[in-house]
Design an enzyme around this catalytic site. Structure first.
Site, PDB file in Angstrom:
ATOM      1  N   HIS A 241      -3.852  44.641  73.227  1.00  0.00           N
ATOM      2  CA  HIS A 241      -3.933  45.264  71.907  1.00  0.00           C
ATOM      3  C   HIS A 241      -2.817  46.283  71.712  1.00  0.00           C
ATOM      4  O   HIS A 241      -2.462  46.624  70.576  1.00  0.00           O
ATOM      5  CB  HIS A 241      -5.295  45.933  71.749  1.00  0.00           C
ATOM      6  CG  HIS A 241      -5.774  46.028  70.332  1.00  0.00           C
ATOM      7  ND1 HIS A 241      -5.249  46.921  69.424  1.00  0.00           N
ATOM      8  CD2 HIS A 241      -6.721  45.344  69.662  1.00  0.00           C
ATOM      9  CE1 HIS A 241      -5.870  46.795  68.263  1.00  0.00           C
ATOM     10  NE2 HIS A 241      -6.754  45.834  68.376  1.00  0.00           N
TER      11      HIS A 241
ATOM     12  N   LYS B 264     -10.238  40.058  61.175  1.00  0.00           N
ATOM     13  CA  LYS B 264     -11.205  41.156  61.199  1.00  0.00           C
ATOM     14  C   LYS B 264     -11.655  41.537  59.804  1.00  0.00           C
ATOM     15  O   LYS B 264     -12.829  41.823  59.569  1.00  0.00           O
ATOM     16  CB  LYS B 264     -10.594  42.373  61.908  1.00  0.00           C
ATOM     17  CG  LYS B 264     -11.507  43.571  62.020  1.00  0.00           C
ATOM     18  CD  LYS B 264     -10.821  44.699  62.772  1.00  0.00           C
ATOM     19  CE  LYS B 264     -11.736  45.918  62.893  1.00  0.00           C
ATOM     20  NZ  LYS B 264     -11.059  47.027  63.622  1.00  0.00           N
TER      21      LYS B 264
ATOM     22  N   ARG C  52       0.279  46.156  69.274  1.00  0.00           N
ATOM     23  CA  ARG C  52       0.145  46.577  67.880  1.00  0.00           C
ATOM     24  C   ARG C  52       0.535  48.046  67.713  1.00  0.00           C
ATOM     25  O   ARG C  52       1.285  48.405  66.804  1.00  0.00           O
ATOM     26  CB  ARG C  52      -1.293  46.343  67.404  1.00  0.00           C
ATOM     27  CG  ARG C  52      -1.632  44.871  67.297  1.00  0.00           C
ATOM     28  CD  ARG C  52      -3.115  44.623  67.091  1.00  0.00           C
ATOM     29  NE  ARG C  52      -3.666  45.226  65.888  1.00  0.00           N
ATOM     30  CZ  ARG C  52      -3.478  44.777  64.655  1.00  0.00           C
ATOM     31  NH1 ARG C  52      -2.723  43.707  64.452  1.00  0.00           N
ATOM     32  NH2 ARG C  52      -4.043  45.369  63.617  1.00  0.00           N
TER      33      ARG C  52
ATOM     34  N   ARG D  17      -3.730  40.804  66.517  1.00  0.00           N
ATOM     35  CA  ARG D  17      -4.806  41.168  67.432  1.00  0.00           C
ATOM     36  C   ARG D  17      -4.924  40.110  68.535  1.00  0.00           C
ATOM     37  O   ARG D  17      -4.672  38.928  68.297  1.00  0.00           O
ATOM     38  CB  ARG D  17      -6.127  41.305  66.683  1.00  0.00           C
ATOM     39  CG  ARG D  17      -6.137  42.451  65.675  1.00  0.00           C
ATOM     40  CD  ARG D  17      -7.475  42.555  64.949  1.00  0.00           C
ATOM     41  NE  ARG D  17      -7.467  43.667  64.009  1.00  0.00           N
ATOM     42  CZ  ARG D  17      -7.063  43.583  62.741  1.00  0.00           C
ATOM     43  NH1 ARG D  17      -6.642  42.420  62.270  1.00  0.00           N
ATOM     44  NH2 ARG D  17      -7.078  44.632  61.951  1.00  0.00           N
TER      45      ARG D  17
ATOM     46  N   TYR E  73      -4.293  45.144  47.114  1.00  0.00           N
ATOM     47  CA  TYR E  73      -3.245  44.235  47.545  1.00  0.00           C
ATOM     48  C   TYR E  73      -3.835  42.971  48.168  1.00  0.00           C
ATOM     49  O   TYR E  73      -4.975  42.930  48.583  1.00  0.00           O
ATOM     50  CB  TYR E  73      -2.262  44.919  48.484  1.00  0.00           C
ATOM     51  CG  TYR E  73      -2.765  45.459  49.801  1.00  0.00           C
ATOM     52  CD1 TYR E  73      -2.170  46.590  50.353  1.00  0.00           C
ATOM     53  CD2 TYR E  73      -3.788  44.844  50.526  1.00  0.00           C
ATOM     54  CE1 TYR E  73      -2.586  47.089  51.576  1.00  0.00           C
ATOM     55  CE2 TYR E  73      -4.201  45.332  51.752  1.00  0.00           C
ATOM     56  CZ  TYR E  73      -3.599  46.453  52.267  1.00  0.00           C
ATOM     57  OH  TYR E  73      -4.006  46.940  53.484  1.00  0.00           O
TER      58      TYR E  73
ATOM     59  N   HIS F 191      -4.450  45.826  58.541  1.00  0.00           N
ATOM     60  CA  HIS F 191      -5.429  46.906  58.579  1.00  0.00           C
ATOM     61  C   HIS F 191      -6.235  46.931  57.293  1.00  0.00           C
ATOM     62  O   HIS F 191      -5.718  46.618  56.220  1.00  0.00           O
ATOM     63  CB  HIS F 191      -4.732  48.264  58.759  1.00  0.00           C
ATOM     64  CG  HIS F 191      -4.341  48.537  60.165  1.00  0.00           C
ATOM     65  ND1 HIS F 191      -3.405  49.475  60.509  1.00  0.00           N
ATOM     66  CD2 HIS F 191      -4.764  47.998  61.341  1.00  0.00           C
ATOM     67  CE1 HIS F 191      -3.261  49.511  61.820  1.00  0.00           C
ATOM     68  NE2 HIS F 191      -4.071  48.612  62.340  1.00  0.00           N
TER      69      HIS F 191
END
Length: 304
Positions: A230, A167, A233, A140, A266, A256
């Site tokens: 951005h 984030k 990405r 990001r 995970y 994400h």
């Protein structure tokens, strides 16, 4: 019929585009219906082909392949080998493309042009290196501009972004390709004695402005509707999915948030060996695009 159509019209395309279209058809279409007479292939069979592509996480490839199938169908009608274009019946059967909040380039020939524009950038070395690293790491923009030298293990080829800057509030590992390491090596003599990898032009005590990358893209001639900071990405996500890399590894590298509670277990290191291979191959792929080479798959694992 599909090969004939491609051979007939490839002269009107760039070499890269023609190669990419043929690759998609040979990988995603021809194995299932390529040997059938075009007049016998039904709309439900075509829908099964494009939904198979969509189901692996490549909706843009699915939409493009449907467009190619319709062109092949119209060519078959024009040459008297079919009475109608069966793909025309599938209009509206695939969900529309998600409207991206952040504009991005996803066509390989456009990406090649972007990479060459970055190389020709006439601004500061700090901004040039930020643009190059953005294309290779697709983090990001805020994670990139606030990068600190202490987060990098150059010998271990790894960038560990602390949880408080992410984030999703989870530490994130970015494997560094040899090309990314070269960018950092070029920049280190200039900013390595300070805190930030990409300091502000006004004060080394602050990171570069949040508008710097987008401002550089505008000076390079890209509008906000074409490319944003951005957008690197979306660029990587689209192509890596189309190339058949593990969707979970891609999503993990993009950091994400996982909304499925079962799959949310995970951690920041999951899929790391595959992510290392993927990031190295991605930088190699960008090098080939920049040099004008044919677009070829960068991952040999089966995609179905």
């Amino acid at each position: 019929m599909g090969w004939e159509w491609h051979d007939k019209f490839k002269a009107s395309l760039t070499e890269c585009s023609a190669a990419e279209i043929l690759h998609r058809l040979e990988r995603d279409v021809f194995p299932w219906i390529g040997s059938r007479p075009v007049r016998e292939v039904t709309a439900p069979e075509l829908l099964a082909v494009v939904r198979r592509i969509e189901s692996r996480g490549a909706p843009e490839t699915a939409r493009r392949c449907l467009q190619y199938l319709s062109r092949i169908g119209r060519y078959a009608v024009a040459t008297g080998r079919a009475e109608r274009d069966a793909a025309a019946d599938l209009r509206g059967c695939l969900p529309p493309a998600n409207k991206r909040h952040f504009s991005s380039l996803t066509d390989p020939k456009d990406i090649a042009g972007l990479l060459r524009s970055i190389d020709a950038y006439q601004g500061s070395l700090v901004v040039l290196c930020a643009l190059r690293l953005a294309s290779m790491t697709f983090v990001r923009p805020g994670e990139l501009r606030k990068a600190e030298w202490t987060e990098f293990n150059l010998e271990g080829a790894e960038w560990r972004i602390p949880a408080e800057r992410m984030k999703m509030k989870e530490q994130h590992i970015v494997p560094l390709s040899r090309q990314a390491l070269a960018v950092l090596g070029e920049l280190h003599p200039l900013t390595g004695s300070g805190k930030y990898v990409f300091p502000s032009v006004r004060s080394s005590a602050r990171p570069m402005s949040e508008n710097t990358i987008n401002g550089a893209l505008r000076r390079m001639g890209y509008t906000k509707e074409e490319m944003t900071g951005h957008g690197f990405r979306s660029m990587a996500s689209t192509l890596l999915n189309e190339m058949g890399w593990n969707r979970d590894a891609i999503e993990r590298q993009l950091a994400h948030g996982e909304r499925n509670a079962i799959r949310a277990s995970y951690n920041f290191a999951e899929y790391l060996p595959e992510r290392r291979r993927m990031m190295a191959a991605w930088s190699d792929f960008l090098d080939k695009l920049r040099a004008g080479a044919k677009v070829t798959p960068i991952h040999a694992t089966a995609v179905e």
